[in-house]
Design a protein around this motif. Structure first.
Motif, mmCIF file in Angstrom:
data_model
loop_
_atom_site.group_PDB
_atom_site.id
_atom_site.type_symbol
_atom_site.label_atom_id
_atom_site.label_comp_id
_atom_site.label_asym_id
_atom_site.label_seq_id
_atom_site.Cartn_x
_atom_site.Cartn_y
_atom_site.Cartn_z
ATOM 1 N N GLU A 82 -2.013 9.947 -0.708
ATOM 2 C CA GLU A 82 -2.281 8.646 -1.316
ATOM 3 C C GLU A 82 -2.995 7.692 -0.357
ATOM 4 O OE1 GLU A 82 0.660 10.072 -1.133
ATOM 5 O OE2 GLU A 82 1.227 10.533 -3.186
ATOM 6 N N LEU B 59 0.837 -1.199 0.000
ATOM 7 C CA LEU B 59 0.000 0.000 0.000
ATOM 8 C C LEU B 59 0.870 1.246 0.000
ATOM 9 C CD1 LEU B 59 -2.604 -0.795 2.824
ATOM 10 C CD2 LEU B 59 -2.677 -1.483 0.423
ATOM 11 N N HIS C 76 3.964 1.629 2.403
ATOM 12 C CA HIS C 76 4.965 2.630 2.024
ATOM 13 C C HIS C 76 4.366 3.997 2.330
ATOM 14 C CE1 HIS C 76 5.968 5.432 -1.429
ATOM 15 N NE2 HIS C 76 7.070 5.404 -0.728
ATOM 16 N N LEU D 140 -3.548 4.189 -1.560
ATOM 17 C CA LEU D 140 -3.495 3.330 -2.741
ATOM 18 C C LEU D 140 -3.127 1.890 -2.457
ATOM 19 C CD1 LEU D 140 -1.563 5.536 -5.324
ATOM 20 C CD2 LEU D 140 -3.999 5.007 -5.331
ATOM 21 N N LEU D 141 -3.796 1.022 -3.173
ATOM 22 C CA LEU D 141 -3.354 -0.364 -3.267
ATOM 23 C C LEU D 141 -2.423 -0.381 -4.470
ATOM 24 C CD1 LEU D 141 -3.364 -3.384 -2.741
ATOM 25 C CD2 LEU D 141 -5.504 -3.549 -4.019
ATOM 26 N N GLU D 142 -1.114 -0.544 -4.198
ATOM 27 C CA GLU D 142 -0.140 -0.418 -5.277
ATOM 28 C C GLU D 142 0.128 -1.748 -5.977
ATOM 29 O OE1 GLU D 142 3.218 1.366 -3.319
ATOM 30 O OE2 GLU D 142 2.385 3.389 -3.534
#
Lengths: 268, 126
Positions: free
Chosen positions: B104, B31, B65, B106-108
């Motif tokens: 952010e 993430l 992250h 986010l699911l990266e």
């Protein structure tokens, strides 16, 4: 946005792709989608629904007891003849707020969230089943009193209005930056108490808001005494007119800041 | 407190991804979380251990992250690091800036592995 898989590569996360040099779909799946993707999808659906019915939707956020319901009562008194107003109330428990709104002759749907500290797009969507949008011009969503969680959830509203009451302290925007950064307008409420409190400086509160790079209009007013309520009423009517113009032009509006929303938008 | 709601949404997304890869389960989840996302990484981590139970991500490890806040000045155009409640340009002091990164949520990236029924994988990732 990446054309390959509909992901969300933005300026903020592009380095992840550039550095890794990969954007492939094998054992490792590069996703890059917002964690609240589902919520945001439903929020967009709600917004389409509002636009189709020519409704202006305002999300009211603040800590508990800062005067959201009192502001709505005064707003209904002032604008109830001119606009058809509807209210969705969010609280952990009780129908008290919806009852106060209904007493003013306006339809209100109460969402009781139980333990949840915020409204989300799905809860609002369900509430809309109990509200006839054909009979509404301005819909207020009174979010759960909380300066943290509601800021993360798009409901489909066009504007976020954040209330800060004079009894709370003028440094709240510095303490709760995520919430106040999301405000399209900040209302400093209970201005009739400024004199007795003596330690709340509206200019300082405004400065803290500007430190969040937020140019939102600030109005200092009192629902009880009626002081400067005209500023809020005028703001609201302007936003309503703009909303009708947008709809005529086939456009919509998202609140000024939604986490990731702007970046995702800009990247398209 | 809304971290649990967010983790449940995350697990829903992971279920969707796993469904596209039959025979595989989620092993690693990456993430990207910014300080202005309104989410506390530690709370998200705690909530994930609850939300993943019984899902395709039951044995998954969460990697978060944490991104830095970077703003771009609308006046001088330069970029600078900033803190959550002072998003000012550090070059010219202007308050009208736009956010380059820092919000952010986010699911990266998701890493999948072959599904193991023995429970070996859960030992591997705990």
């Amino acid at each position: 946005m990446c054309d390959t898989c509909g992901c969300s590569i933005t300026e903020g996360n592009r380095h992840l792709i550039d550095e890794g040099g990969k954007h492939e779909h094998s054992g490792a799946v590069e996703v890059l989608s917002n964690l609240l993707h589902e919520n945001n999808h439903t929020a967009a659906h709600n917004r389409e629904h509002f636009d189709r019915h020519h409704v202006l939707t305002i999300n009211l956020m603040s800590s508990p007891g800062s005067g959201k319901t009192a502001l709505l009562e005064t707003t209904i008194e002032q604008l109830g003849e001119k606009y058809r107003i509807g209210v969705i109330e969010g609280d952990l428990e009780t129908e008290n707020d919806a009852a106060r709104i209904r007493a003013k002759g306006v339809p209100a749907v109460q969402i009781m969230t139980g333990t949840a500290c915020h409204l989300d797009a799905h809860l609002v969507h369900s509430a809309l089943h109990d509200m006839n949008l054909d009979e509404i011009d301005i819909l207020f969503i009174e979010n759960v009193g909380n300066l943290v969680c509601p800021a993360s959830f798009d409901l489909g509203q066009h504007y976020n209005v954040t209330l800060l009451s004079t009894t709370e302290g003028d440094d709240k925007p510095a303490k709760y930056p995520v919430m106040f950064r999301a405000a399209d307008a900040m209302l400093i409420t209970k201005s009739d108490l400024l004199e007795v409190l003596g330690d709340f400086d509206p200019q300082k509160a405004t400065q803290y808001l500007r430190n969040l790079a937020n140019p939102a209009e600030v109005m200092t007013l009192s629902a009880r005494s009626g002081e400067h309520i005209d500023l809020w009423i005028e703001w609201l009517q302007k936003r309503f007119q703009e909303q009708q113009q947008r709809i005529a032009g086939g456009e919509t509006r998202r609140p000024a800041i939604q986490a990731d929303g702007i970046a995702l938008h800009a990247a398209r | 407190m809304h971290e649990l709601s967010i983790c449940q949404a995350l697990v829903d997304q992971l279920e969707g991804i796993a469904a596209q890869h039959p025979g595989k389960q989620v092993a690693e989840v990456y993430l990207g979380i910014g300080p202005l996302s309104g989410v506390v990484p530690q709370l998200l981590n705690d909530a994930f251990s609850v939300a993943r139970a019984g899902s395709c991500a039951d044995a998954a490890t969460l990697h978060i992250h944490e991104s830095e806040i970077i703003v771009r000045c609308l006046s001088c155009g330069k970029q600078s690091p900033a803190t959550a409640n002072r998003l000012l340009c550090s070059h010219c002091g202007e308050w009208q800036t736009e956010l380059v990164s820092g919000d952010e949520l986010l699911l990266e990236r998701v890493e999948l592995e072959a599904f193991e029924q023995s429970g070996e994988s859960s030992q591997k990732y705990h």
